[in-house]
Design a protein around this motif. Structure first.
Motif, PDB file in Angstrom:
ATOM      1  N   SER A   1       1.009  15.635  17.079  1.00 61.71           N
ATOM      2  CA  SER A   1       1.087  15.415  18.525  1.00 61.71           C
ATOM      3  C   SER A   1      -0.281  15.123  19.118  1.00 61.71           C
ATOM      4  O   SER A   1      -0.390  14.382  20.106  1.00 61.71           O
ATOM      5  CB  SER A   1       1.699  16.638  19.207  1.00 61.71           C
ATOM      6  OG  SER A   1       0.818  17.746  19.131  1.00 61.71           O
TER       7      SER A   1
ATOM      8  N   GLU B   1       6.664  10.429  16.952  1.00 61.54           N
ATOM      9  CA  GLU B   1       5.629  10.486  17.988  1.00 61.54           C
ATOM     10  C   GLU B   1       5.126   9.088  18.341  1.00 61.54           C
ATOM     11  O   GLU B   1       4.812   8.806  19.502  1.00 61.54           O
ATOM     12  CB  GLU B   1       4.472  11.369  17.518  1.00 61.54           C
ATOM     13  CG  GLU B   1       3.402  11.625  18.568  1.00 61.54           C
ATOM     14  CD  GLU B   1       3.882  12.483  19.725  1.00 61.54           C
ATOM     15  OE1 GLU B   1       3.127  12.638  20.688  1.00 61.54           O
ATOM     16  OE2 GLU B   1       5.027  12.993  19.662  1.00 61.54           O
TER      17      GLU B   1
ATOM     18  N   ALA C   1       8.420   8.336  21.682  1.00 64.08           N
ATOM     19  CA  ALA C   1       7.939   9.038  22.871  1.00 64.08           C
ATOM     20  C   ALA C   1       7.929   8.044  24.028  1.00 64.08           C
ATOM     21  O   ALA C   1       7.195   7.056  24.009  1.00 64.08           O
ATOM     22  CB  ALA C   1       6.545   9.609  22.635  1.00 64.08           C
TER      23      ALA C   1
ATOM     24  N   TYR D   1      10.070  13.136  25.927  1.00 60.89           N
ATOM     25  CA  TYR D   1      10.277  13.554  24.540  1.00 60.89           C
ATOM     26  C   TYR D   1      11.744  13.836  24.232  1.00 60.89           C
ATOM     27  O   TYR D   1      12.059  14.580  23.302  1.00 60.89           O
ATOM     28  CB  TYR D   1       9.426  14.791  24.242  1.00 60.89           C
ATOM     29  CG  TYR D   1       7.950  14.546  24.440  1.00 60.89           C
ATOM     30  CD1 TYR D   1       7.257  13.662  23.616  1.00 60.89           C
ATOM     31  CD2 TYR D   1       7.251  15.187  25.458  1.00 60.89           C
ATOM     32  CE1 TYR D   1       5.900  13.423  23.796  1.00 60.89           C
ATOM     33  CE2 TYR D   1       5.894  14.964  25.638  1.00 60.89           C
ATOM     34  CZ  TYR D   1       5.231  14.074  24.815  1.00 60.89           C
ATOM     35  OH  TYR D   1       3.885  13.843  25.001  1.00 60.89           O
TER      36      TYR D   1
ATOM     37  N   GLN E   1      12.944  12.741  20.654  1.00 60.82           N
ATOM     38  CA  GLN E   1      12.455  13.610  19.583  1.00 60.82           C
ATOM     39  C   GLN E   1      13.299  14.879  19.486  1.00 60.82           C
ATOM     40  O   GLN E   1      13.637  15.322  18.385  1.00 60.82           O
ATOM     41  CB  GLN E   1      10.991  13.951  19.830  1.00 60.82           C
ATOM     42  CG  GLN E   1      10.074  12.737  19.786  1.00 60.82           C
ATOM     43  CD  GLN E   1       8.632  13.102  20.041  1.00 60.82           C
ATOM     44  OE1 GLN E   1       8.312  14.251  20.338  1.00 60.82           O
ATOM     45  NE2 GLN E   1       7.745  12.125  19.937  1.00 60.82           N
TER      46      GLN E   1
ATOM     47  N   LEU F   1       5.481  19.788  16.805  1.00 60.50           N
ATOM     48  CA  LEU F   1       5.214  18.632  17.656  1.00 60.50           C
ATOM     49  C   LEU F   1       5.384  19.006  19.130  1.00 60.50           C
ATOM     50  O   LEU F   1       4.570  18.621  19.984  1.00 60.50           O
ATOM     51  CB  LEU F   1       6.168  17.504  17.269  1.00 60.50           C
ATOM     52  CG  LEU F   1       5.780  16.068  17.612  1.00 60.50           C
ATOM     53  CD1 LEU F   1       4.539  15.643  16.849  1.00 60.50           C
ATOM     54  CD2 LEU F   1       6.932  15.118  17.288  1.00 60.50           C
TER      55      LEU F   1
ATOM     56  N   HIS G   1       2.736  19.023  22.299  1.00 64.87           N
ATOM     57  CA  HIS G   1       2.951  18.353  23.584  1.00 64.87           C
ATOM     58  C   HIS G   1       2.568  19.262  24.748  1.00 64.87           C
ATOM     59  O   HIS G   1       2.002  18.803  25.751  1.00 64.87           O
ATOM     60  CB  HIS G   1       4.416  17.945  23.721  1.00 64.87           C
ATOM     61  CG  HIS G   1       4.832  16.911  22.723  1.00 64.87           C
ATOM     62  ND1 HIS G   1       6.149  16.746  22.303  1.00 64.87           N
ATOM     63  CD2 HIS G   1       4.118  15.974  22.041  1.00 64.87           C
ATOM     64  CE1 HIS G   1       6.215  15.761  21.433  1.00 64.87           C
ATOM     65  NE2 HIS G   1       4.996  15.287  21.250  1.00 64.87           N
TER      66      HIS G   1
END
Length: 480
Positions: free
Chosen positions: A110, A180, A184, A199, A202, A331, A335
């Motif tokens: 990230s 990522e 994103a 996000y 994800q 991840l 963030h």
């Protein structure tokens, strides 16, 4: 990989962490922005900065502590089986090592790919690093090196092990990085709603992986199967006469089983990889059904089932796919680090999310989903990811907020050199090199003496256990 700095309104570059103000709520500029720049350093996905003060030191310390824990359980686990990997169900200290690594990979990804100027170029670098790490894992754990018990080396390609620790990490790194880079959304994060929108895909990918895992594990039918018994999977001094057969049949014919012989994780590996390319000495040989020295390795009991000698890979295909979810959890923690500027808010968000994951794992266990590292069950993923987050919170507060770094310098160094330490320690390259220097005879070397001492300690432990069992037999107290 990446550099993390704070760019203020005046255009000056300042360190992201270890700002002098001791107050949590005012220790970070609220209007700063985290930016990243690329580097060609290849490691197990760790962010690197040109100025050491700008490193996320707590992440290096976390990685170093994980390496130290891995070395501890690999060595001390032979003398103290209680901290070694759980034979099948349950969680021990050793079972947290792999999730810690995967979680760290997610956090690093990230930071590394926070801003990507050229997505195809970044993807090309990710693929190249994934291939390199996977090949290195095959070389280290595929059977080429024979460990400190044998000075020889080399592997039969027909029996090489394709999966392993670094291979699983490379797969998690690939999934986390691709998500990522490409998934994103380009939303400016100025609220919780914008964070979720940015996000969303994800999070959706993580849920789809978990759902697919559950459908396969509980829905696929596992038929009867057989395997060939070779010298690789034979236990020494085996008292079971049936094991002298060339093949052994395992009776299954079930759905949804999570037991060692009849689970879908092993079925997929046998179909796609082949039984000869799996790990030949799996942890379930330390169960009570398969070892008289359980929870340690040992000769099988006289009534041991045939599957005790069956191969099984603890880093198999389906379990590695589920392990990528741990990377996605990391991840998400990264963030929060990128978009939340206040130390206190970071700690609060991380803590709440970590507690939620841990509680969810225990609820799943109570609902009938057992903890199993070899299968990487959903409950195991939740609990280990939650503990990973809690440990990051503690290290972040101590190391990066309070700048308590000097006592952690050894672990920081280990974390910055994690890959080489893993190769030297976990794969017995260092002990094998030391063993190559001997006095007159190859038997006279330090590593061999350590093996003998460990074996003596283990035999003395077995002897004491047998004496204790004899004392508990009725009639022994009167001399019968």
């Amino acid at each position: 990989m990446s550099s993390l700095t704070v760019v203020t309104d005046s255009g000056e570059r300042a360190p992201l962490l270890c700002i002098s103000s001791p107050e949590l709520s005012h220790s970070h500029p609220r209007d700063g922005e985290i930016v990243s720049s690329s580097s060609d350093e290849i490691a197990v996905s760790k962010p690197t900065l040109s100025d050491p003060k700008q490193r996320l030191v707590s992440l290096d310390v976390f990685r170093g502590l994980t390496i130290a824990l891995m070395i501890l359980v690999d060595d001390a686990g032979k003398a103290f089986p209680s901290i070694n990997h759980s034979p099948w169900f349950g969680v021990t200290l050793a079972d947290f090592v792999m999730p810690f690594f995967l979680f760290i990979v997610g956090v690093s990804a990230s930071l590394v790919f926070k801003k990507v100027s050229c997505k195809p170029q970044a993807t090309k670098k990710v693929l190249l690093r994934t291939v390199k790490l996977f090949i290195l894992g095959v070389v280290l754990q595929g059977g080429y090196f024979h460990g400190r018990n044998n000075l020889s080396y080399g592997v039969d390609i027909a029996k090489i092990r394709w999966m392993g620790v670094l291979q699983r990490i490379s797969i998690g790194y690939l999934f986390a990085s691709i998500l990522e880079i490409w998934f994103a959304n380009d939303y400016h994060v100025d609220s919780s709603k914008a964070f979720i929108r940015r996000y969303f895909f994800q999070a959706l990918a993580g849920m789809l992986i978990g759902l697919s895992y559950l459908i396969l594990v509980y829905g696929l039918y596992v038929p009867d199967w057989f395997f060939e018994i070779s010298s690789l999977n034979m236990e020494p001094r085996s008292p079971v006469s049936g094991y002298r057969l060339s093949t052994q049949t395992v009776n299954c014919g079930v759905r949804g089983s999570l037991e060692p012989p009849c689970n879908v994780v092993g079925l997929i590996d046998r179909l796609l990889l082949g039984e000869k390319h799996l790990y030949q000495r799996p942890v379930y040989r330390r169960t009570k059904e398969c070892s008289v020295n359980s929870p340690d390795y040992g000769p099988p009991p006289s009534n041991a089932p045939g599957w005790c000698l069956a191969p099984f890979d603890p880093e198999g295909i389906l379990s590695s796919l589920m392990a990528t979810v741990t990377c996605l959890v990391g991840l998400h923690f990264g963030h929060i680090l990128v978009h939340v500027k206040d130390h206190r808010q970071r700690v609060i968000f991380w803590s709440v999310f970590s507690v939620f994951l841990t509680v969810a794992g225990y609820v799943l266990e109570l609902a009938g989903v057992p903890l199993s590292k070899p299968l990487y069950t959903l409950s195991y993923m939740f609990i280990t990811a939650g503990v990973s987050g809690l440990l990051l919170v503690v290290l972040y507060y101590i190391v990066d907020v309070k700048c308590f770094q000097k006592p952690m310098i050894l672990f920081q160094w280990m974390g910055m050199n994690a890959l080489i330490l893993y190769a030297m320690a976990a794969c017995d390259l260092f002990s094998g090199a030391v063993q190559g220097f001997y006095w007159y005879s190859p038997d006279n070397n330090l590593c061999l003496w350590k093996i003998i001492c460990d074996r003596c300690d283990r035999e003395n432990h077995i002897k004491r256990e047998r004496e204790r069992e004899m004392d508990n037999i009725p009639g022994n107290e009167i001399g019968i």
